[in-house]
Design a protein around this motif. Structure first.
Motif, short mmCIF file in Angstrom:
data_model
loop_
_atom_site.label_atom_id
_atom_site.label_comp_id
_atom_site.label_asym_id
_atom_site.label_seq_id
_atom_site.Cartn_x
_atom_site.Cartn_y
_atom_site.Cartn_z
N VAL A 1 44.21 33.60 36.72
CA VAL A 1 44.91 33.19 38.24
C VAL A 1 45.95 34.32 38.52
N ASP A 2 46.16 34.47 40.08
CA ASP A 2 47.34 35.07 40.27
C ASP A 2 48.53 34.43 40.15
N LEU A 3 48.58 33.25 40.28
CA LEU A 3 50.03 32.49 40.44
C LEU A 3 49.58 31.38 39.65
N PHE A 4 50.70 30.79 38.94
CA PHE A 4 50.34 29.51 38.20
C PHE A 4 51.57 28.60 38.79
N LEU A 5 51.13 27.38 39.10
CA LEU A 5 51.82 26.47 39.86
C LEU A 5 51.77 25.19 38.80
N VAL A 6 53.18 24.95 38.69
CA VAL A 6 53.34 23.61 37.81
C VAL A 6 53.91 22.50 38.63
N LEU A 7 53.27 21.33 38.68
CA LEU A 7 53.69 20.25 39.44
C LEU A 7 54.81 19.13 38.34
N MET A 8 55.65 18.90 38.77
CA MET A 8 56.58 17.89 37.90
C MET A 8 57.10 16.80 38.86
N LEU A 9 57.56 16.05 38.26
CA LEU A 9 58.18 14.67 38.93
C LEU A 9 59.55 14.63 38.93
N PRO A 10 60.48 14.49 40.07
CA PRO A 10 61.81 14.28 40.12
C PRO A 10 62.15 13.31 38.92
N GLY A 11 63.22 13.56 38.28
CA GLY A 11 63.77 12.60 37.54
C GLY A 11 63.17 12.99 36.00
N ALA A 12 62.04 13.53 35.80
CA ALA A 12 61.45 13.92 34.56
C ALA A 12 62.52 15.13 33.77
N GLY A 13 63.18 15.67 34.75
CA GLY A 13 64.14 16.86 34.26
C GLY A 13 65.19 16.02 33.73
N ASP A 14 65.70 15.00 33.60
CA ASP A 14 66.57 14.35 32.89
C ASP A 14 66.84 14.72 31.59
N ASP A 15 65.58 14.73 30.93
CA ASP A 15 65.50 15.21 29.52
C ASP A 15 64.71 16.21 29.44
N LEU A 16 65.21 17.70 29.29
CA LEU A 16 64.49 18.62 29.24
C LEU A 16 63.99 18.79 27.89
N GLN A 17 64.42 18.17 26.84
CA GLN A 17 64.03 18.33 25.50
C GLN A 17 62.41 18.06 25.55
N GLY A 18 62.07 17.17 26.19
CA GLY A 18 60.62 16.52 26.23
C GLY A 18 59.69 17.29 27.06
N ILE A 19 60.24 18.19 27.46
CA ILE A 19 59.26 19.10 28.57
C ILE A 19 58.73 20.09 27.62
N LYS A 20 57.41 20.63 27.73
CA LYS A 20 56.89 21.58 26.85
C LYS A 20 57.62 22.95 27.24
N LYS A 21 58.29 23.58 26.57
CA LYS A 21 58.64 24.94 26.78
C LYS A 21 57.44 25.99 27.41
N GLY A 22 56.16 25.91 26.63
CA GLY A 22 55.46 26.72 27.07
C GLY A 22 54.93 26.60 28.48
N ILE A 23 54.75 25.55 28.99
CA ILE A 23 54.31 25.27 30.45
C ILE A 23 55.33 25.83 31.17
N LEU A 24 56.77 26.04 31.24
CA LEU A 24 57.54 26.44 31.81
C LEU A 24 57.64 27.82 31.95
N GLU A 25 57.20 28.50 30.71
CA GLU A 25 56.98 29.83 30.41
C GLU A 25 55.96 30.44 31.10
N LEU A 26 54.95 29.74 31.47
CA LEU A 26 53.60 29.96 32.38
C LEU A 26 54.03 29.86 33.83
N ALA A 27 54.96 29.06 34.26
CA ALA A 27 54.87 28.77 35.58
C ALA A 27 55.53 29.93 36.44
N ASP A 28 54.86 30.32 37.58
CA ASP A 28 55.29 31.25 38.53
C ASP A 28 56.10 30.50 39.62
N ILE A 29 55.68 29.13 39.87
CA ILE A 29 56.45 28.24 40.66
C ILE A 29 56.54 26.84 40.17
N ILE A 30 57.54 26.26 40.18
CA ILE A 30 57.65 24.97 39.78
C ILE A 30 57.77 24.13 40.95
#
Length: 341
Positions: A175-204
């Motif tokens: 793809v030309d752009l990779f969009l990652v959908l997240m839920l508000p509140g899930a970022g309270d514990d960023l340790q639980g979020i896969k680093k890999g998917i954030l590295e792929l994201a062009d927009i969160i």
């Protein structure tokens, strides 16, 4: 009674399909997609002829990958985004990628029924992934489906993935752009979020902003802080964090303007074309590896010794390296009458 093997009907079939696809005929598009998903040898030949004919007519669409954890509201968001886009005179194709569906009956294959409004939109086309359950097969079908849909005049292709495992990397590579959908509140514990998917994201995009309004501002700060720690994949683009609601449509138009801004910047810098060239080369190498493995597994000389070698490895009588050497020697032996690469 002899069986007709004349290849002419197949040839006429793909030629008729190509003409129908270029006219945007929905029936022809559906049959063309079914043809490229087939694993029959004669269908494979016809499918490659079809794709080679349509290839010059493809490549003009904006390709957007959309991922997110289960429960984030991908289907609702995609239907809302797709409906917005057709409302502003885009033609939208949705490809749903779920390599696990063959084993689990994953719900992503129900997208055509869950996106009821978009499914009946004459300017939209929804196609679930084939249920073969293998990542390589799904990747091939998805990439080739894009050629058909773009040749048919769809100028936006949305590729949905389940949000777990290797499928994110696979989709980001097409793809030309990779969009990652997240839920508000899930970022309270960023340790639980896969680093890999954030590295792929062009927009969160923080979806369900209307439901989690009390957590939205803090979550946006958390994700922005996390993205600043990572090295941007692009020298021309830093991934933004935006808020939206797939249910109400809030923020969807603004999000799409961000997608268009990304396209302008990457096009003007030459990054978009370079990204596509790199993707084609990656796909060539991936296909080559997959096809070599298929030939290897189907080889009669390999099959003749494989079980015994596996038993030796399991019993500890032979090392894995020695077993591999024996299998490769059997596969490449020059005096074989059949089989081999």
């Amino acid at each position: 009674m002899s069986v007709r093997t004349d290849p002419a009907p197949r040839r006429r079939d793909w030629q008729a399909l190509a003409a129908g696809v270029l006219k945007g005929d929905r029936s022809a598009i559906g049959r063309a997609l079914t043809l490229i998903e087939s694993r029959r040898a004669d269908d494979w030949t016809a499918a490659q002829s079809l794709l080679n004919h349509l290839l010059p007519y493809s490549g003009k669409a904006q390709r957007v990958g959309i991922s997110g954890v289960p429960g984030v509201g991908k289907s609702t968001f995609i239907e809302t985004l797709g409906t917005y886009l057709t409302g502003v005179e885009h033609r939208v194709a949705v490809l749903a990628v779920d390599p696990s569906s063959g084993r689990t009956g994953g719900s992503i294959l129900g997208d055509k029924t869950r996106m009821e409004k978009l499914a009946t939109d004459t300017n939209a086309f929804i196609r679930p992934s084939p249920s073969a359950g293998v990542l390589g097969g799904v990747a091939r079908a998805t990439r080739e489906a894009m050629i058909i849909l773009e040749a048919a005049g769809f100028d936006v292709v949305l590729i949905e993935t389940v949000g777990t495992g290797q499928s994110e990397t696979m989709v980001s590579d097409m793809v030309d752009l990779f969009l990652v959908l997240m839920l508000p509140g899930a970022g309270d514990d960023l340790q639980g979020i896969k680093k890999g998917i954030l590295e792929l994201a062009d927009i969160i995009a923080l979806n369900k902003a209307d439901v989690f309004a009390d957590k939205l501002k803090q979550s946006m700060r958390d994700y922005k802080a996390a993205l600043h720690i990572l090295t941007d994949a692009s020298p021309n683009w830093h991934p933004p964090v935006v808020a939206c609601s797939g249910l109400t449509g809030e923020g969807v138009a603004e999000l799409w303007r961000t997608v268009e801004k990304h396209r302008r910047i990457t096009t003007d810098s030459g990054e978009r074309d370079n990204r596509r060239r790199t993707q084609r080369l990656t796909w060539l190498n991936t296909q080559l590896r997959d096809r070599l493995v298929e030939h290897f597994d189907a080889d009669a000389s390999v099959k003749a010794i494989r079980s015994d070698l596996e038993e030796d490895v399991l019993a500890g009588r032979r090392t894995v390296s020695a077993a591999v050497d024996s299998l490769l020697s059997a596969w490449t032996r020059p005096d074989k009458e059949t089989g081999g690469p």
